[in-house]
Structure formats: C-alpha cells, structure tokens
Enzyme design. Structure first.
Site, PDB file in Angstrom:
ATOM      1  CE1 TYR A 196      -3.402   2.624   1.542  1.00 60.24           C
ATOM      2  CE2 TYR A 196      -1.899   3.274   3.002  1.00 60.24           C
ATOM      3  CZ  TYR A 196      -2.937   3.489   2.436  1.00 60.24           C
ATOM      4  OH  TYR A 196      -3.731   4.535   2.789  1.00 60.24           O
TER       5      TYR A 196
ATOM      6  CE  LYS B 107      -3.418   5.373  -0.657  1.00 63.99           C
ATOM      7  NZ  LYS B 107      -4.348   6.083  -1.247  1.00 63.99           N
TER       8      LYS B 107
HETATM    9  N1  LIG Z   1      -8.417   6.796   6.894  1.00 65.36           N
HETATM   10  C1  LIG Z   1      -7.010   7.104   6.959  1.00 65.36           C
HETATM   11  O1  LIG Z   1      -6.289   7.069   8.170  1.00 65.36           O
HETATM   12  C2  LIG Z   1      -6.061   7.297   5.916  1.00 65.36           C
HETATM   13  C3  LIG Z   1      -4.903   7.898   5.949  1.00 65.36           C
HETATM   14  C4  LIG Z   1      -4.354   8.085   4.951  1.00 65.36           C
HETATM   15  C5  LIG Z   1      -4.609   8.256   3.479  1.00 65.36           C
HETATM   16  N2  LIG Z   1      -6.129   7.734   3.491  1.00 65.36           N
HETATM   17  C6  LIG Z   1      -6.510   7.354   2.331  1.00 65.36           C
HETATM   18  O2  LIG Z   1      -7.805   8.298   2.215  1.00 65.36           O
HETATM   19  C7  LIG Z   1      -8.759   7.787   1.124  1.00 65.36           C
HETATM   20  C8  LIG Z   1      -9.986   7.230   1.771  1.00 65.36           C
HETATM   21  O3  LIG Z   1      -9.850   6.387   2.848  1.00 65.36           O
HETATM   22  P1  LIG Z   1     -11.034   6.218   3.841  1.00 65.36           P
HETATM   23  O4  LIG Z   1     -10.384   6.125   5.095  1.00 65.36           O
HETATM   24  O5  LIG Z   1     -11.854   7.149   3.856  1.00 65.36           O
HETATM   25  O6  LIG Z   1     -11.478   4.867   3.428  1.00 65.36           O
HETATM   26  P2  LIG Z   1     -12.740   4.070   3.266  1.00 65.36           P
HETATM   27  O7  LIG Z   1     -12.631   2.502   3.448  1.00 65.36           O
HETATM   28  O8  LIG Z   1     -13.802   4.643   4.427  1.00 65.36           O
HETATM   29  O9  LIG Z   1     -13.376   4.323   2.012  1.00 65.36           O
HETATM   30  C9  LIG Z   1     -12.863   3.945   0.869  1.00 65.36           C
HETATM   31  C10 LIG Z   1     -14.096   3.791  -0.358  1.00 65.36           C
HETATM   32  O10 LIG Z   1     -13.341   3.124  -1.482  1.00 65.36           O
HETATM   33  C11 LIG Z   1     -14.253   2.392  -1.981  1.00 65.36           C
HETATM   34  N3  LIG Z   1     -13.555   1.582  -2.859  1.00 65.36           N
HETATM   35  C12 LIG Z   1     -12.587   0.628  -2.690  1.00 65.36           C
HETATM   36  N4  LIG Z   1     -12.146   0.032  -3.973  1.00 65.36           N
HETATM   37  C13 LIG Z   1     -12.828   0.404  -4.879  1.00 65.36           C
HETATM   38  C14 LIG Z   1     -12.759   0.182  -6.062  1.00 65.36           C
HETATM   39  N5  LIG Z   1     -12.084  -0.713  -6.802  1.00 65.36           N
HETATM   40  N6  LIG Z   1     -13.527   1.009  -6.956  1.00 65.36           N
HETATM   41  C15 LIG Z   1     -14.399   1.828  -6.366  1.00 65.36           C
HETATM   42  N7  LIG Z   1     -14.338   2.174  -5.101  1.00 65.36           N
HETATM   43  C16 LIG Z   1     -13.620   1.684  -4.213  1.00 65.36           C
HETATM   44  C17 LIG Z   1     -14.908   1.631  -1.023  1.00 65.36           C
HETATM   45  O11 LIG Z   1     -16.106   0.974  -1.442  1.00 65.36           O
HETATM   46  C18 LIG Z   1     -15.234   2.791   0.144  1.00 65.36           C
HETATM   47  O12 LIG Z   1     -16.302   3.342  -0.119  1.00 65.36           O
HETATM   48  C19 LIG Z   1      -7.874   6.428   0.725  1.00 65.36           C
HETATM   49  O13 LIG Z   1      -7.198   6.616  -0.438  1.00 65.36           O
HETATM   50  C20 LIG Z   1      -6.857   6.012   1.820  1.00 65.36           C
HETATM   51  O14 LIG Z   1      -5.738   5.463   1.304  1.00 65.36           O
HETATM   52  C21 LIG Z   1      -6.751   7.411   4.631  1.00 65.36           C
END
Ligand SMILES: NC(=O)c1ccc[n+]([C@@H]2O[C@H](COP(=O)([O-])OP(=O)(O)OC[C@H]3O[C@@H](n4cnc5c(N)ncnc54)[C@H](O)[C@@H]3O)[C@@H](O)[C@H]2O)c1
Length: 267
Positions: free
Chosen positions: A153, A157
């Site tokens: 991952y 990123k």
């Molecule tokens: N939450 C954290 O702590 C955090 C930290 C750093 C980065 N991020 C990044 O922020 C972004 C959002 O994360 P989040 O925590 O809101 O995640 P989340 O799991 O709440 O939401 C992710 C969404 O992506 C959708 N998804 C997954 N695979 C998919 C696909 N192939 N096609 C279409 N949709 C798809 C899922 O159904 C979900 O609705 C991500 O890119 C994540 O890497 C999150």
C-alpha cells in the site's frame, strides 16, 4: 460558493474521506458524481447531497477496471456535460511485511491504489484538455513518506505522488493542475475492523501526533476543496501533507537524545 457549476468525480465517495469530500463539494455548489463499488453507501452519499439541495449522481464503478471508468466518464458527460475535478480517493490496503504477502496481494494493492489512479487520470485528462482547464487531486498517505509498514500500500501511495508530479508537469500548459494530499490517521470506517480488535489504538496513536489527536474526514475534504478550487490557481505538482504534524519531526527521539521524558510520559 467556490465550486459553483463545477462537475466533480470523486472515487470511493460511498464512505469516509470520499463521502465527506462529496458533501463539502456539494455545499460549495459542485455537481458531484459518486463513483464506488459500494451501492448502498454510494446511494446514501447522493441522498445526503440531495438533502443539501445540491445535485449528485451515483455511478457504480470499480475503478480497477478500465471499461468501468470509461462508462463513468461517458455517463458523467451525458449527465453534466463537463468534468472539472477528479478526486482519486478509492483504495485497497491489505497486508504488511513483504515476507508475509504473496505476489497476488502485492498486485492487488498496486492496482487498488496506483493503477486505478492512473486509469482514472488517463480517462479524464482528454476531456479536461479539451476544456482547457481541470483539477486533479490524488489521495496519497503519510505511508508514502515514511516507513510505517503496509509495504505494498505504501509503495503504491508513493507512486501516486510521482504520478501526480508528472501529470502536473506534462499537462500544466493545458490548464490542468494535479496535486496530491497525504493524510495522517483519519477516523473513517476503514479503521472499524482494526479498532474492534484493538479498541485503544486511537488513544495510543494520538500520542505520536503533535496535535495529540487523529484527524477527521472533513479536514481532508477541506484540503481537497482548496486544491480543487481556484483559490489554488498557482498550486500544482505539490503533495499537501495533512497529518497533524506527524511527519514534521521526531520529538520523542529528540527528547531521548537530551534525556528528557517525552510529553506523554510526563502527563
Ligand atoms: N483513514 C485514514 O487514516 C487514511 C490515512 C491516509 C490515507 N487515507 C486515504 O484516504 C482515502 C480514503 O480512505 P478512507 O479511510 O475514507 O477509506 P474508506 O474505506 O472509508 O473508503 C474507501 C472507499 O473506497 C471504495 N473502494 C474501494 N475499492 C474500490 C474500487 N475498486 N472501486 C471503487 N471504489 C472502491 C470503498 O467501497 C469505500 O467506499 C484512501 O485513498 C486512503 O488510502 C486514509
């Protein structure tokens, strides 16, 4: 209203940061296309957009599949005519130490983060170029900047930041801006299963953050709004770190070097 009459595609907007971004953009006048594999969550996001009196559309899209992205782009154009903003936010994250994951899981992480960002940018860029304007925001992570485990991952990123820089450099002359955001830990449903096993995790994690807390999805939505709006008209190719200061320094190391107890030990 900073995004009046702009059309924004937001991937992964059925949940977490993507949903918060969709709602914030809608409140700023954008027409929002929610692209996700989660039909229930995607429809809920659109209901919430419409409850604000704004315009939104859910298009079931698996962003790892090029044909589905083509459909997403053509349906967006049919509904709203243009594509002004693309937020690549969907993700796949599984596995840790490279000695414990197989090639298939490595590929799933790369596809679910980096390749899908490439595919969405590739599909949307020609439309933005024909408009002479467009803003792309790619959601990376602090995992791209430091060795924090979740190696596949994290590598994906890090690749997103490089891809963002190259898009900014190559397409800037067409009026297209591309930026990344690297969030720290943000309280979203992606943590639910981890917290079930380890309920005190956020408490322990918060101690590593200079602001002594983890972030909220609305705080990433606000950063995306800035980068997608004309307020950021001279900002491109950057990686905006939104992490409560996590990657700004290593105070615990400094404390240890001078023999001071770290602040959370003092409490
Ligand atoms: N939450 C954290 O702590 C955090 C930290 C750093 C980065 N991020 C990044 O922020 C972004 C959002 O994360 P989040 O925590 O809101 O995640 P989340 O799991 O709440 O939401 C992710 C969404 O992506 C959708 N998804 C997954 N695979 C998919 C696909 N192939 N096609 C279409 N949709 C798809 C899922 O159904 C979900 O609705 C991500 O890119 C994540 O890497 C999150």
């Amino acid at each position: 209203m900073q995004l009046l009459n702009r059309t924004a595609i937001i991937t992964g907007a059925a949940s977490g940061i993507g949903r918060a971004t969709a709602l914030r953009f809608a409140s700023e006048g954008a027409k929002v296309v929610v692209a996700d594999i989660n039909d229930t969550g995607g429809s809920e996001t659109v209901q919430q957009i419409k409850a604000q009196g704004a315009s939104g559309l859910f298009i079931h899209t698996d962003v790892t599949v090029a044909a589905e992205i083509e459909k997403l782009v053509s349906q967006t154009r049919a509904a709203y005519d243009r594509i002004d903003i693309l937020i690549n936010n969907a993700m796949f994250c599984e596995g840790d130490d490279i000695l414990t994951i197989d090639e298939e899981l490595w590929d799933k992480n790369i596809r679910g983060c980096l390749s899908q960002t490439f595919l969405c940018c590739k599909a949307v860029l020609p439309h933005m170029m024909s408009q002479g304007k467009g803003a792309i925001v790619n959601i990376a992570s602090v995992n791209a900047l430091l060795g924090l485990s979740e190696e596949a991952y994290s590598a994906a990123k890090a690749g997103i930041i490089s891809l963002t820089q190259n898009i900014a450099v190559r397409y800037g002359e067409h009026g297209i801006r591309a930026n990344a955001i690297s969030p720290g830990s943000i309280q979203t449903p992606s943590w639910v299963s981890i917290l079930e096993k380890d309920p005190d995790l956020f408490e322990r994690l918060s101690k590593w953050y200079p602001l002594k807390r983890i972030g909220q999805p609305e705080e990433i939505a606000a950063a995306s709004l800035f980068l997608a709006s004309d307020e950021a008209s001279f900002v491109t190719g950057t990686n905006l770190v939104v992490d409560g200061g996590l990657t700004a320094g290593l105070k615990r190391m400094g404390d240890e070097l001078v023999g001071e107890p770290s602040s959370d030990q003092r409490i």
